[in-house]
Design a protein around this motif. Structure first.
Motif, mmCIF file in Angstrom:
data_model
loop_
_atom_site.group_PDB
_atom_site.id
_atom_site.type_symbol
_atom_site.label_atom_id
_atom_site.label_comp_id
_atom_site.label_asym_id
_atom_site.label_seq_id
_atom_site.Cartn_x
_atom_site.Cartn_y
_atom_site.Cartn_z
ATOM 1 N N ILE A 1 0.838 -1.210 0.000
ATOM 2 C CA ILE A 1 0.000 0.000 0.000
ATOM 3 C C ILE A 1 0.870 1.258 0.000
ATOM 4 O O ILE A 1 0.539 2.265 -0.617
ATOM 5 N N LEU A 2 2.014 1.196 0.681
ATOM 6 C CA LEU A 2 2.892 2.370 0.718
ATOM 7 C C LEU A 2 3.654 2.558 -0.588
ATOM 8 O O LEU A 2 3.824 3.681 -1.060
ATOM 9 N N THR A 3 4.153 1.449 -1.181
ATOM 10 C CA THR A 3 5.069 1.614 -2.312
ATOM 11 C C THR A 3 4.373 1.643 -3.673
ATOM 12 O O THR A 3 4.826 2.339 -4.574
ATOM 13 N N LEU A 4 3.269 0.903 -3.807
ATOM 14 C CA LEU A 4 2.628 0.818 -5.122
ATOM 15 C C LEU A 4 2.143 2.182 -5.633
ATOM 16 O O LEU A 4 2.468 2.564 -6.763
ATOM 17 N N PRO A 5 1.383 2.953 -4.809
ATOM 18 C CA PRO A 5 0.952 4.272 -5.291
ATOM 19 C C PRO A 5 2.124 5.193 -5.582
ATOM 20 O O PRO A 5 2.076 5.988 -6.528
ATOM 21 N N THR A 6 3.216 5.078 -4.799
ATOM 22 C CA THR A 6 4.397 5.913 -5.049
ATOM 23 C C THR A 6 4.908 5.684 -6.464
ATOM 24 O O THR A 6 5.166 6.635 -7.203
ATOM 25 N N GLY A 7 5.033 4.398 -6.837
ATOM 26 C CA GLY A 7 5.526 4.080 -8.169
ATOM 27 C C GLY A 7 4.616 4.632 -9.252
ATOM 28 O O GLY A 7 5.076 5.270 -10.207
#
Lengths: 298, 234
Positions: free
Chosen positions: B214-220
């Motif tokens: 949840i933290l990294t996917l939207p960042t990418g």
């Protein structure tokens, strides 16, 4: 220093040279002040006494602490890469499959294991090996976590390597009647492997650094952890951390220069073919430029 | 699968992930600043600065983050006696001091380490700016700081949005290493939970893995979109 950055400023004339020298001197003074502060504080706290460096001259320091730790670090890194390579190749090829039922799951696996921290994977793998396999050796957990993570990173590396090959290669192999798996095994994969060799070697740097994660929560006795034990035995924290930092830097610089040697050789080979203008495959280059790569390279 | 641990008051799951987010944000801001300074030094006409920045980047990049962060605690704080927080009164004050001291040491370690990757990314961004622009800028009489600040760096930043997104994702994952000096973030909590409820280890893993997805996917995705939007078409 590349050409593009050298053009940012003119070839220095007398005034520019004077200004650069003054700036150099000011910077040097500031740096020296910083170093002096560190040394003075270390001296003040008694961290620089010769006695604290003496243990490095005894065999006990090396045979009891540093060398076994280093051996475990190297062992874990080597196991991880050797196991991760075929898995990465398989996953990379699976992501290129024509069948969605192979392509999609492989993609999910790769993206999932690249999205979670290796430390979380390690803690989970330790719980798994202890509870399910009944093995209490953290080496297993470290290797499992590093294989899952680096297998996924290498899968992307392989995929980029295969995609960077000229399309004519696969068209020609299909034209002479090869099956798709023959084409992959005989034509594409060997070339991708050679093209990707530098990237694979520099991935070793990442693996080697990541083995140090095993020493934090799951008690893997690697170089950083033995340094901690040795430091509490000899009471010389600062010297020991300096020594292991130097060991890591030397190891990784050796790997980095091996990678760039391989890269230069590959480039010479490409250039040597002499058919048309030499175009370095863009994806290959991108995968190798430090910092320009995936989440994986830190 | 048994997720009963989610409602157990002993485990402050949201608090742990909030610490992870805070570590990430502070370290991201710090690394962006230090990374930009390092890059400017690496392309500057002053040989001394160029040398220092090059040596710094190539050395720190090759030390495991774990070593960097533990060295912050062992060498900087304990060995050199550096204090990054003020000491309070009594046992509660000492505890609060340790908590914020370790948090700041972890951020400092992350900044020192991550800035080398930011610097490498930015330097490759500088190489995407056509040489002619810098030549033209020099021809109209701009100085080094002007060329770098007005012409080259803004374009370099736009070119490296996607790689910087990758660095940010890696940084988010790297904050787990702060558990090495006892910062109460996600991986430390996961370890505690696994020790207490060994039988539910798969469920616990899924919760923490999902947290990081949840933290990294939207960042990418976000950085990919920004990169497309601001990228300089050449």
């Amino acid at each position: 220093m590349s050409k593009a950055t050298a053009v940012l400023y003119d070839h220095p004339g007398p005034r520019a040279r004077l200004r650069n020298n003054v700036l150099s001197a000011v910077f040097l003074v500031l740096l020296a002040l910083g170093v002096w502060w560190v040394i003075a504080t270390l001296e003040d706290k008694g961290q620089l006494r010769a006695a604290l460096w003496k243990p490095f001259l005894t065999s006990q320091m090396w045979t009891t602490y540093l060398l076994p730790g280093l051996w475990n670090t190297l062992k874990a890194a080597l196991f991880s890469v050797v196991i991760a390579l075929p898995i990465g190749a398989l996953l990379g090829i699976a992501r290129l499959s024509d069948h969605a039922w192979i392509r999609v799951p492989a993609g999910v696996v790769v993206e999932f294991f690249r999205a979670i921290p290796v430390l979380i994977l390690m803690v989970f793998a330790f719980g798994f090996t202890v509870t399910v396999l009944d093995v209490a050796d953290p080496l297993y957990a470290v290797v499992i976590a590093l294989v899952l993570y680096n297998g996924s990173v290498l899968a992307e590396v392989f995929r980029a390597g295969i995609l960077s090959l000229p399309r004519g290669q696969s068209e020609a192999s299909l034209a002479i009647g090869m099956t798709k798996s023959q084409m992959m095994q005989i034509v594409l994969l060997p070339q991708a492997l050679t093209a990707m060799l530098p990237a694979i070697v520099s991935q070793l740097v990442v693996v080697l650094k990541d083995t140090a994660l095993g020493g934090i929560l799951i008690g893997f006795v690697e170089l950083r952890r033995v340094a901690g034990t040795a430091a509490s035995f000899y009471k010389n924290v600062v010297p020991i951390y300096i020594v292991i930092a130097v060991i890591y830097i030397l190891l990784n610089l050796a790997l980095t220069s091996l990678a760039s040697y391989l890269e230069n050789r590959a480039r010479r080979k490409r250039a040597g073919r002499g058919s048309g203008p030499v175009e370095p495959a863009p994806t290959v280059e991108a995968a190798q430029a430090p910092g320009l790569t995936d989440t994986g390279r830190l | 699968m048994n997720f009963s641990f989610l409602s157990d008051p002993r485990y402050n799951l949201l608090g742990a992930f909030w610490n992870t987010i805070q570590l990430t944000l502070w370290a991201a801001v710090g690394s962006l600043i230090l990374g930009t300074v390092l890059t400017a030094m690496r392309v500057s006409p002053v040989p001394m600065m160029r040398g220092f920045a090059t040596v710094y980047v190539n050395m720190v990049r090759n030390i495991p983050l774990t070593v960097v962060i533990i060295a912050m605690s062992q060498v900087l704080a304990n060995g050199l006696g550096v204090r990054l927080a003020s000491r309070g009164e009594g046992a509660a004050g000492a505890q609060a001091f340790l908590t914020s001291q370790n948090f700041r040491l972890a951020v400092l370690g992350l900044v020192l380490y991550t800035s080398t990757f930011v610097s490498e990314a930015l330097r490759s961004g500088i190489n995407t700016v056509p040489v002619g622009q810098a030549e033209a800028a020099r021809a109209i009489g701009l100085k080094f700081t002007q060329i770098l600040g007005i012409i080259v760096l803004p374009q370099a930043f736009r070119a490296v949005v996607a790689p910087l997104g990758s660095v940010l994702i890696a940084l988010t994952k790297n904050t787990t290493v702060a558990s090495a000096i006892g910062v109460a973030e996600a991986s430390l909590l996961m370890n505690t939970m696994l020790e207490n409820e060994a039988d539910k280890f798969t469920a616990i893993f899924i919760v923490f893995a999902l947290g990081f997805v949840i933290l990294t996917l939207p960042t990418g995705l976000l950085f990919g979109r920004i990169a497309k939007k601001v990228g300089v078409k050449r």
